[in-house]
Design a protein around this motif. Structure first.
Motif, PDB file in Angstrom:
ATOM      1  N   LEU A   1       0.811  -1.259   0.163  1.00  0.00           N
ATOM      2  CA  LEU A   1      -0.128  -0.181  -0.242  1.00  0.00           C
ATOM      3  C   LEU A   1       0.981   1.191  -0.111  1.00  0.00           C
ATOM      4  N   SER A   2       0.807   2.118  -1.049  1.00  0.00           N
ATOM      5  CA  SER A   2       1.525   3.075  -1.258  1.00  0.00           C
ATOM      6  C   SER A   2       0.982   4.313  -1.897  1.00  0.00           C
ATOM      7  N   PRO A   3       1.074   5.685  -1.434  1.00  0.00           N
ATOM      8  CA  PRO A   3       0.387   6.729  -2.100  1.00  0.00           C
ATOM      9  C   PRO A   3       1.193   6.849  -3.653  1.00  0.00           C
TER      10      PRO A   3
ATOM     11  N   GLU B   1       7.284   8.009   7.131  1.00  0.00           N
ATOM     12  CA  GLU B   1       7.410   8.856   5.832  1.00  0.00           C
ATOM     13  C   GLU B   1       7.380   7.922   4.685  1.00  0.00           C
TER      14      GLU B   1
ATOM     15  N   ILE C   1      -0.500  -0.254  -4.807  1.00  0.00           N
ATOM     16  CA  ILE C   1      -1.706   0.382  -4.615  1.00  0.00           C
ATOM     17  C   ILE C   1      -1.927   1.492  -3.842  1.00  0.00           C
ATOM     18  N   SER C   2      -2.723   2.401  -4.462  1.00  0.00           N
ATOM     19  CA  SER C   2      -2.986   3.712  -3.573  1.00  0.00           C
ATOM     20  C   SER C   2      -4.405   3.701  -3.602  1.00  0.00           C
ATOM     21  N   ILE C   3      -5.110   4.155  -2.701  1.00  0.00           N
ATOM     22  CA  ILE C   3      -6.542   4.157  -2.618  1.00  0.00           C
ATOM     23  C   ILE C   3      -7.331   5.723  -3.056  1.00  0.00           C
ATOM     24  N   GLY C   4      -6.351   6.620  -3.207  1.00  0.00           N
ATOM     25  CA  GLY C   4      -6.823   7.892  -3.873  1.00  0.00           C
ATOM     26  C   GLY C   4      -5.729   9.088  -3.215  1.00  0.00           C
TER      27      GLY C   4
ATOM     28  N   TYR D   1      -5.216  11.826  -1.291  1.00  0.00           N
ATOM     29  CA  TYR D   1      -5.239  12.156  -0.172  1.00  0.00           C
ATOM     30  C   TYR D   1      -4.334  11.547   0.900  1.00  0.00           C
ATOM     31  N   VAL D   2      -3.682  12.205   1.547  1.00  0.00           N
ATOM     32  CA  VAL D   2      -2.793  11.859   2.635  1.00  0.00           C
ATOM     33  C   VAL D   2      -3.282  11.196   3.907  1.00  0.00           C
ATOM     34  N   LEU D   3      -3.053   9.847   4.144  1.00  0.00           N
ATOM     35  CA  LEU D   3      -3.233   9.176   5.540  1.00  0.00           C
ATOM     36  C   LEU D   3      -2.028   8.636   6.087  1.00  0.00           C
TER      37      LEU D   3
ATOM     38  N   GLY E   1      -1.181   5.756   7.134  1.00  0.00           N
ATOM     39  CA  GLY E   1      -0.521   4.438   6.923  1.00  0.00           C
ATOM     40  C   GLY E   1      -1.256   3.571   6.063  1.00  0.00           C
ATOM     41  N   GLY E   2      -0.913   2.449   5.739  1.00  0.00           N
ATOM     42  CA  GLY E   2      -1.647   1.710   4.863  1.00  0.00           C
ATOM     43  C   GLY E   2      -2.669   0.706   5.297  1.00  0.00           C
TER      44      GLY E   2
ATOM     45  N   PRO F   1      -6.167   1.452   4.113  1.00  0.00           N
ATOM     46  CA  PRO F   1      -6.095   1.023   2.268  1.00  0.00           C
ATOM     47  C   PRO F   1      -6.219  -0.207   2.496  1.00  0.00           C
TER      48      PRO F   1
END
Ligand code: 9D3
Length: 247
Positions: A88-90, A118, A133-136, A138-140, A142-143, A146
């Motif tokens: 899971l990653s932005p 970070e 994969i990112s879920i969109g 916006y900044v969360l 952690g993974g 997601p």
């Protein structure tokens, strides 16, 4: 058919809390899915169970060390066969209903790597993960959320996870238009009434009304969806009616 998910995280209790409720809890009890949660810290070898370190080159924030991620995968899946490792990653490709379908059709176990801080050392995405994969946008923090979002969306597409009354296909996004308005009792609530057609018993009129309402909602709230949607002959006709009524 049974689908296996695994989650690697430093916050197993976050994941367990969500999986212990509602439809996913039921799916686990009925052995339609299984979710194994592994605490990343258990695979750290130093006495403080360190999972992060300073960034080479400097800059703010800590970076998750690569070794613990490699160690958990090697310990749990020594041959690394029959698993698809999803980080899971932005920076990942953006999750959508079509990615959910792709993952529901995947026969391999889905293993999710969740990061905090970070970043995760680049060698994890390069040499351990099969997919990012990112879920969109916006900044969360952690993974974990997601990973849960993906497991939730994939699980409800699996045969038998949803009840008869809520089959996965007949809904918004699975066919590309927004949902029509829904109402339940009472017929009159604080001066607000239910559209007459829904009480008429005229099933053909109700069906047409719903398509029309779906089209209206989509034009109003998500015109971008209509761009990539191919309208049926009936939908084109109803769309013309909507435009006439508006003018
Ligand atoms: C300024 C650099 N930040 C990237 C936008 C650093 C950063 C912030 C937060 C890196 C990771 C995170 C934590 N987020 C995730 O791990 C994450 C995530 C997200 O934040 N949004 C959407 N999808 C995802 S998937 C994993």
């Amino acid at each position: 058919m049974h689908k296996r998910f695994s989650i690697i995280t430093i916050f197993p209790e976050m994941v367990n809390a969500y999986m212990g409720c509602s439809i996913l809890k039921r799916a686990i009890e009925r052995q339609l899915i299984s979710v194994a949660v592994h605490n990343l810290r258990d695979y750290s070898v130093d006495k403080h169970h360190t999972v992060d370190d300073y960034s080479y080159g400097g800059g703010p924030g800590m970076v998750m060390k690569p070794d613990t991620f490699f160690r958990v995968i090697e310990a749990q899946w020594p041959k690394k066969d029959n698993i698809r490792v999803i980080m899971l990653s932005p920076r990942g490709r953006v999750f959508s209903q079509s990615v959910a379908r792709e993952l529901a059709d995947e026969s391999k176990e889905l293993v999710f790597l969740c990061g905090r801080y970070e970043a995760i050392d680049e060698r994890v995405s390069e040499h351990l993960a099969d997919d990012e994969i990112s879920i969109g946008d916006y900044v969360l923090t952690g993974g974990e959320l997601p990973a849960l979002v993906i497991i939730d969306a994939v699980s409800r597409l699996l045969p038998d996870v949803l009840g008869d009354s809520q089959s996965a296909e007949a809904e918004s996004f699975s066919h590309g238009l927004l949902d029509y308005p829904h109402y339940t009792r009472p017929e009159q609530f604080r001066e607000m009434s239910v559209p007459k057609v829904l009480l008429s018993g005229n099933h053909e009129a109700i069906r047409k009304w719903r398509i029309k309402q779906s089209l209206k909602a989509t034009i109003q709230k998500r015109p971008d969806l209509l761009e990539s949607y191919s309208l049926s002959v009936e939908e084109k006709l109803l769309l013309e009616q909507i435009k006439e009524e508006a003018s």
